[in-house]
Design a protein around this motif. Sequence first.
Motif, short mmCIF file in Angstrom:
data_model
loop_
_atom_site.label_atom_id
_atom_site.label_comp_id
_atom_site.label_asym_id
_atom_site.label_seq_id
_atom_site.Cartn_x
_atom_site.Cartn_y
_atom_site.Cartn_z
N SER A 82 45.03 19.77 50.46
CA SER A 82 45.52 19.95 51.84
C SER A 82 45.07 18.79 52.71
CB SER A 82 45.03 21.28 52.40
OG SER A 82 43.63 21.26 52.52
N ARG A 83 45.91 18.43 53.64
CA ARG A 83 45.61 17.30 54.52
C ARG A 83 45.03 17.74 55.86
NH1 ARG A 83 48.65 12.44 53.03
NH2 ARG A 83 49.72 12.91 51.11
N SER A 84 45.01 19.03 56.11
CA SER A 84 44.45 19.53 57.37
C SER A 84 43.76 20.86 57.11
CB SER A 84 45.57 19.70 58.40
OG SER A 84 46.48 20.67 57.96
N TYR A 85 43.08 21.33 58.12
CA TYR A 85 42.43 22.62 58.00
C TYR A 85 43.50 23.71 57.96
CZ TYR A 85 38.09 20.29 59.19
OH TYR A 85 37.01 19.46 59.18
N PRO A 86 43.28 24.73 57.15
CA PRO A 86 44.30 25.79 57.07
C PRO A 86 44.34 26.63 58.33
CG PRO A 86 42.38 26.39 55.78
CD PRO A 86 42.16 24.99 56.27
N VAL A 95 51.87 34.13 51.17
CA VAL A 95 52.50 33.10 50.35
C VAL A 95 51.46 32.43 49.45
CG1 VAL A 95 53.60 30.84 50.46
CG2 VAL A 95 54.43 32.70 51.89
N ALA A 96 50.29 32.15 49.99
CA ALA A 96 49.24 31.53 49.18
C ALA A 96 48.81 32.46 48.04
CB ALA A 96 48.04 31.17 50.06
N PHE A 97 48.66 33.73 48.36
CA PHE A 97 48.26 34.70 47.33
C PHE A 97 49.31 34.80 46.23
CE2 PHE A 97 48.72 39.05 45.72
CZ PHE A 97 47.52 39.17 45.04
N LEU A 98 50.56 34.95 46.62
CA LEU A 98 51.62 35.07 45.61
C LEU A 98 51.75 33.79 44.79
CD1 LEU A 98 54.31 37.05 47.62
CD2 LEU A 98 52.90 37.88 45.75
N GLY A 99 51.67 32.65 45.44
CA GLY A 99 51.75 31.38 44.72
C GLY A 99 50.61 31.20 43.73
N GLN A 100 49.38 31.50 44.19
CA GLN A 100 48.23 31.38 43.30
C GLN A 100 48.32 32.36 42.14
OE1 GLN A 100 45.70 29.23 43.47
NE2 GLN A 100 46.29 28.28 45.39
N THR A 101 48.82 33.57 42.41
CA THR A 101 48.94 34.58 41.36
C THR A 101 49.95 34.15 40.31
OG1 THR A 101 48.37 36.31 42.95
CG2 THR A 101 49.44 37.01 40.92
N VAL A 102 51.10 33.66 40.75
CA VAL A 102 52.13 33.23 39.80
C VAL A 102 51.66 32.03 38.99
CG1 VAL A 102 54.44 32.23 39.64
CG2 VAL A 102 54.05 34.21 41.10
N LEU A 103 51.06 31.05 39.66
CA LEU A 103 50.57 29.86 38.94
C LEU A 103 49.46 30.21 37.96
CD1 LEU A 103 50.57 27.15 41.74
CD2 LEU A 103 52.06 27.28 39.75
#
Length: 132
Positions: A82-86, A95-103
Amino acid sequence: WAALFPGATTHPWATGYDRLYGAYYVICWGVALGLLVIPWALGHGGFVKEVLGHAAFTPLSRLTFGIYLVHPLLIEYTTWQSRSYPTWTTAGVAVAFLGQTVLATMASLCLYLLVEKPAANLIALCVPMKKS
């Protein structure tokens, strides 16, 4: 906790509760898990044992340890990329949870197919099972 609950540290019993929790939570958690696992290991599980032992859970059981191993690497990778603070919003976290889970699940499946299953096949060839 003080940032979330500013008045929590001003209560006169707050320190005592913190010490009590810190001293006993690991012991209580271990005893609770033992009370769940020991009957199942001895063959007494009843309905819960039948449900968790169903064949539908077999593929999931083979992937969960791989997911456990892979997910910290994915979290670190996405954090360092990441280029900035979340900015944590509800949608962003979802979205982060679903993306991390799928990956993590896909990476775990690749590890299972490329490492674990071939190793199990080699072991089965080298060490024949005893016939009873």
